[in-house]
Structure formats: structure tokens, C-alpha cells
Scaffold this active site. Structure first.
Site, short mmCIF file in Angstrom:
data_model
loop_
_atom_site.label_atom_id
_atom_site.label_comp_id
_atom_site.label_asym_id
_atom_site.label_seq_id
_atom_site.Cartn_x
_atom_site.Cartn_y
_atom_site.Cartn_z
N GLY A 133 0.84 -1.20 0.00
CA GLY A 133 0.00 0.00 0.00
C GLY A 133 0.87 1.25 0.00
O GLY A 133 2.03 1.19 0.42
N GLN A 143 3.16 10.03 0.94
CA GLN A 143 4.44 9.30 0.99
C GLN A 143 5.28 9.57 -0.27
O GLN A 143 6.48 9.25 -0.29
CB GLN A 143 4.21 7.79 1.11
N LEU A 175 6.91 1.79 4.00
CA LEU A 175 7.95 2.20 3.07
C LEU A 175 8.63 3.50 3.49
O LEU A 175 9.77 3.75 3.09
CB LEU A 175 7.37 2.35 1.65
N GLU A 198 -2.88 3.07 5.63
CA GLU A 198 -2.72 4.14 4.63
C GLU A 198 -3.61 5.34 4.95
O GLU A 198 -3.21 6.49 4.73
CB GLU A 198 -3.03 3.61 3.22
ZN ZN Z 1 3.17 3.42 5.74
#
Ligand code: ZN
Length: 194
Positions: free
Chosen positions: A45, A50, A97, A139
Site C-alpha cells: 500500500g 508518501q 515504506l 494508509e
Molecule cells: Zn506506511
């Protein structure tokens, strides 16, 4: 296009995102780039902030059941809103991430009821459980400026303080390009196939 991923300590990840007003070429291109970036970085996700865009948009990759059957094909969720959470909660080992090399158990509701707009502009209602419910909650937290390590116990948080400091200072970096809190890029993406 592969986009660099922003480090969790960059201010954009502590800022609540703005709703998508209309689905123009910029949004369509952003969604395509986010799928490509997520696949490259081997994530399940990815939230728009991000990759440095402060809009309410996230993508989730293909989700398979225990028999390797595709149960939720990859999907973009615009302006997602959780309408209801189950009372039942479960623990799951999460990663992110934006937080390289950190995994922690996080307790979240097992099931959610979600409303969102798809990439064609159609409003959808969705009941989600399992991995999909988990990824969506992680998310949507990003879209609201919340990071997964803010949901662990104060005791665990103390234990990982040093590691978080290293991540913040760019001493732990991922294989994919990352924008550090000071705006510095760790590396350029080079496509060896071109
Ligand atoms: Zn994350």
C-alpha cells in the site's frame, strides 16, 4: 515513473492531506506513478503524501487469499473515509515504506466499513476485513498524518527510540530512492532496462 518515497520524519507525513477535488490528468498520472513506485519498492500500500503529494489518495496492490486466489485486485482509493470499525481487534506485524527496516506489531480493528471514490469518479461503499482492512487503515492513517509506530505501546516506542533516530537522520536507508527529512534525496532511480 518511479517516485522517491518520503521519510516518515519529513513534515509532509505529519500534515493532514486535502481532498481530491477533480480527477484530472495530474491525479491519473499520480495514481499510475504510485502503483509503479509501490511495486518497485515491494510495498502492498502507498499513500500520496508518501510520494510528496498532500492529497487524500492511496493505492493498494493485489491481495490474494490463502489459496493464492486474487480476492482484491489493485485499486486506487480517493477521499477514503472509514464509516465504522468492528469491536473486534487483532494484532499484525506492520512495516512502512517511509520507515525502512522497522516492523512492529500494531493492534487495529479487524473489519471496517469504508466509503471512497474510485479513479472513474464513482462513489463506492466497501466492507473490508483481513489484509485489505489492515492496509487501508495504515494508509488512511498516513492521509491524516499518523504513523504506525505512533500506535504501539509507549514501552515498545521507548525500545525503538534509537532506531527511529537513525531512520530520521538517514543512517538507515532503503534500496529505493528516499527523500530525507531535510529534503535531501538518498539516490536517483536508474532504470537499467532503458
Ligand atoms: Zn506506511
Amino acid at each position: 515513473m518511479i517516485l522517491p518515497i518520503y521519510n516518515a520524519f519529513h513534515p509532509i507525513l505529519k500534515t493532514k492531506t486535502q481532498p481530491v477535488e477533480n480527477i484530472d490528468d495530474g491525479i491519473v498520472n499520480l495514481v499510475n506513478d504510485m502503483f509503479e513506485t509501490m511495486q518497485y519498492a515491494e510495498g502492498i500500500g502507498l499513500a500520496a503524501n508518501q510520494v510528496g503529494k498532500s492529497v487524500s489518495l492511496l493505492v493498494v496492490g493485489d491481495i490474494y487469499d490463502e489459496n493464492d486466489k486474487l480476492v482484491h485486485p489493485k485499486q486506487a482509493y480517493l477521499n477514503p473515509e472509514i464509516l465504522a470499525f468492528s469491536d473486534e481487534e487483532e494484532e499484525f506485524n506492520e512495516g512502512c515504506l517511509s520507515v525502512p527496516e522497522l516492523r512492529e506489531d500494531v493492534v487495529r480493528p479487524t473489519e471496517i466499513q469504508l466509503r471512497f471514490v474510485d479513479i472513474n469518479g464513482k462513489e463506492q461503499n466497501l466492507f473490508a476485513n483481513g489484509l485489505l482492512a489492515r492496509v487501508l487503515q495504515h494508509e488512511i492513517d498516513h492521509l491524516n498524518g499518523i504513523l504506525f509506530f505512533e500506535r504501539i505501546s509507549p514501552f515498545r516506542r521507548t525500545l525503538i527510540q534509537n532506531k527511529l533516530r537513525k531512520i530520521k537522520n538517514g543512517l538507515i536507508v532503503p534500496d529505493y530512492p528516499m527523500v530525507l527529512p531535510n529534503g535531501q534525496l538518498t539516490k536517483e532511480y536508474v532504470d537499467v532496462n532503458k
